[in-house]
Scaffold this motif. Sequence first.
Motif, PDB file in Angstrom:
ATOM      1  N   PRO A 104      62.208-101.090 114.784  1.00 21.96           N
ATOM      2  CA  PRO A 104      63.027-102.294 114.563  1.00 21.96           C
ATOM      3  C   PRO A 104      64.130-102.410 115.617  1.00 21.96           C
ATOM      4  O   PRO A 104      64.650-101.406 116.114  1.00 21.96           O
ATOM      5  CB  PRO A 104      63.621-102.065 113.165  1.00 21.96           C
ATOM      6  CG  PRO A 104      62.775-101.010 112.542  1.00 21.96           C
ATOM      7  CD  PRO A 104      62.269-100.156 113.658  1.00 21.96           C
ATOM      8  N   GLU A 105      64.480-103.628 115.935  1.00 23.33           N
ATOM      9  CA  GLU A 105      65.554-103.870 116.899  1.00 23.33           C
ATOM     10  C   GLU A 105      66.858-103.230 116.444  1.00 23.33           C
ATOM     11  O   GLU A 105      67.643-102.716 117.261  1.00 23.33           O
ATOM     12  CB  GLU A 105      65.755-105.374 117.085  1.00 23.33           C
ATOM     13  CG  GLU A 105      66.789-105.744 118.123  1.00 23.33           C
ATOM     14  CD  GLU A 105      66.380-105.325 119.528  1.00 23.33           C
ATOM     15  OE1 GLU A 105      67.278-105.145 120.370  1.00 23.33           O
ATOM     16  OE2 GLU A 105      65.172-105.186 119.785  1.00 23.33           O
ATOM     17  N   THR A 106      67.088-103.214 115.136  1.00 22.18           N
ATOM     18  CA  THR A 106      68.323-102.597 114.625  1.00 22.18           C
ATOM     19  C   THR A 106      68.364-101.105 114.935  1.00 22.18           C
ATOM     20  O   THR A 106      69.439-100.551 115.185  1.00 22.18           O
ATOM     21  CB  THR A 106      68.432-102.809 113.104  1.00 22.18           C
ATOM     22  OG1 THR A 106      67.214-102.344 112.470  1.00 22.18           O
ATOM     23  CG2 THR A 106      68.654-104.264 112.763  1.00 22.18           C
ATOM     24  N   ALA A 107      67.210-100.444 114.923  1.00 22.10           N
ATOM     25  CA  ALA A 107      67.167 -99.014 115.228  1.00 22.10           C
ATOM     26  C   ALA A 107      67.480 -98.763 116.699  1.00 22.10           C
ATOM     27  O   ALA A 107      68.156 -97.787 117.046  1.00 22.10           O
ATOM     28  CB  ALA A 107      65.802 -98.440 114.869  1.00 22.10           C
ATOM     29  N   ARG A 153      69.321-100.723 118.676  1.00 22.22           N
ATOM     30  CA  ARG A 153      70.751-101.004 118.856  1.00 22.22           C
ATOM     31  C   ARG A 153      71.592 -99.851 118.302  1.00 22.22           C
ATOM     32  O   ARG A 153      72.574 -99.419 118.931  1.00 22.22           O
ATOM     33  CB  ARG A 153      71.106-102.321 118.164  1.00 22.22           C
ATOM     34  CG  ARG A 153      72.590-102.616 118.081  1.00 22.22           C
ATOM     35  CD  ARG A 153      73.199-102.912 119.436  1.00 22.22           C
ATOM     36  NE  ARG A 153      72.779-104.206 119.939  1.00 22.22           N
ATOM     37  CZ  ARG A 153      73.300-104.752 121.050  1.00 22.22           C
ATOM     38  NH1 ARG A 153      74.224-104.096 121.746  1.00 22.22           N
ATOM     39  NH2 ARG A 153      72.866-105.930 121.474  1.00 22.22           N
ATOM     40  N   ASP A 154      71.227 -99.348 117.151  1.00 21.22           N
ATOM     41  CA  ASP A 154      71.992 -98.267 116.528  1.00 21.22           C
ATOM     42  C   ASP A 154      71.966 -97.020 117.411  1.00 21.22           C
ATOM     43  O   ASP A 154      72.993 -96.343 117.570  1.00 21.22           O
ATOM     44  CB  ASP A 154      71.419 -97.957 115.148  1.00 21.22           C
ATOM     45  CG  ASP A 154      72.183 -96.856 114.438  1.00 21.22           C
ATOM     46  OD1 ASP A 154      73.381 -97.050 114.153  1.00 21.22           O
ATOM     47  OD2 ASP A 154      71.587 -95.787 114.179  1.00 21.22           O
ATOM     48  N   TYR A 155      70.818 -96.710 117.987  1.00 18.93           N
ATOM     49  CA  TYR A 155      70.727 -95.551 118.876  1.00 18.93           C
ATOM     50  C   TYR A 155      71.634 -95.742 120.086  1.00 18.93           C
ATOM     51  O   TYR A 155      72.332 -94.805 120.511  1.00 18.93           O
ATOM     52  CB  TYR A 155      69.281 -95.356 119.321  1.00 18.93           C
ATOM     53  CG  TYR A 155      69.059 -94.119 120.152  1.00 18.93           C
ATOM     54  CD1 TYR A 155      68.684 -92.916 119.549  1.00 18.93           C
ATOM     55  CD2 TYR A 155      69.215 -94.150 121.534  1.00 18.93           C
ATOM     56  CE1 TYR A 155      68.490 -91.776 120.311  1.00 18.93           C
ATOM     57  CE2 TYR A 155      69.024 -93.010 122.299  1.00 18.93           C
ATOM     58  CZ  TYR A 155      68.658 -91.823 121.688  1.00 18.93           C
ATOM     59  OH  TYR A 155      68.473 -90.699 122.448  1.00 18.93           O
ATOM     60  N   TYR A 195      73.119-102.912 127.495  1.00 24.54           N
ATOM     61  CA  TYR A 195      72.057-102.738 126.500  1.00 24.54           C
ATOM     62  C   TYR A 195      70.722-103.277 126.987  1.00 24.54           C
ATOM     63  O   TYR A 195      69.674-102.648 126.827  1.00 24.54           O
ATOM     64  CB  TYR A 195      72.482-103.422 125.203  1.00 24.54           C
ATOM     65  CG  TYR A 195      71.462-103.354 124.086  1.00 24.54           C
ATOM     66  CD1 TYR A 195      71.149-102.134 123.484  1.00 24.54           C
ATOM     67  CD2 TYR A 195      70.829-104.511 123.626  1.00 24.54           C
ATOM     68  CE1 TYR A 195      70.233-102.067 122.453  1.00 24.54           C
ATOM     69  CE2 TYR A 195      69.904-104.448 122.598  1.00 24.54           C
ATOM     70  CZ  TYR A 195      69.609-103.224 122.011  1.00 24.54           C
ATOM     71  OH  TYR A 195      68.688-103.171 120.994  1.00 24.54           O
ATOM     72  N   HIS A 216      67.270-101.085 126.987  1.00 22.72           N
ATOM     73  CA  HIS A 216      66.588-101.384 125.724  1.00 22.72           C
ATOM     74  C   HIS A 216      65.178-100.825 125.684  1.00 22.72           C
ATOM     75  O   HIS A 216      64.785-100.139 124.727  1.00 22.72           O
ATOM     76  CB  HIS A 216      66.565-102.893 125.492  1.00 22.72           C
ATOM     77  CG  HIS A 216      65.728-103.309 124.318  1.00 22.72           C
ATOM     78  ND1 HIS A 216      64.352-103.479 124.385  1.00 22.72           N
ATOM     79  CD2 HIS A 216      66.065-103.585 123.035  1.00 22.72           C
ATOM     80  CE1 HIS A 216      63.886-103.818 123.212  1.00 22.72           C
ATOM     81  NE2 HIS A 216      64.901-103.907 122.367  1.00 22.72           N
TER      82      HIS A 216
END
Length: 214
Positions: free
Chosen positions: A123-126, A128-130, A162, A166
């Motif tokens: 997921p994109e959230t994962a 970004r979180d990393y 980012y 990415h």
Amino acid sequence: MREEYAALVRDNPIPKQHVETFLSTVAPRGAGHCATSHDAAAQARRHRQQRRWATQVIITDELARQACAERGLPPPDDVLPMHLLTIPETDVADLGSIIAAALAHSPAARALLADLEREQHIPETAVRDYYVRNRDRFLTPDALRRGVDPYDDPAPSDIQPYAHVHDGVAQRLRHAAARRAFFNWLDRARADVVYAEGHEHPGDPSHPDHEHRH
């Protein structure tokens, strides 16, 4: 006869000689022949553990071949390479020596891992979180030279954007997820393996000299 086999993998026999050949070629070799009785006993225990280790590597290869066939992947090479390959220490630390050796020696295991990696959705959230939690990994070369502390409010220009990192982050997370999927697959796949005496998993607590370092 069953006693001629190191293990039965879904009724497919793994000959003891196959294990011994792999062990004599790939696994670390013992000390010289001149030894005290105590040393001889220690060498015998070490050889038992190495035999169990080699059995697991070969079993992993066989299970991976079966999994590749079930997934419709191109058939791997027919024979497990019987020569010493350099296994990165980081792989041993991250994967354990059995899986690291299996991935080094078994084309089928590598093919299965690659197929599992293609299945992973990150997921994109994962991603970004990393990126947010691991700012030290994304300092620019100039910031590294200047010794910038990534957690002490660095300037935006000191952190790689980012968008630039990415894809690399997503690939790193996908690779890690595939390894976890491979571990889970192997635990399930070898649950029904039948072992001959002396060829059990080296971490099996049912025998007295088991080890937890796999």
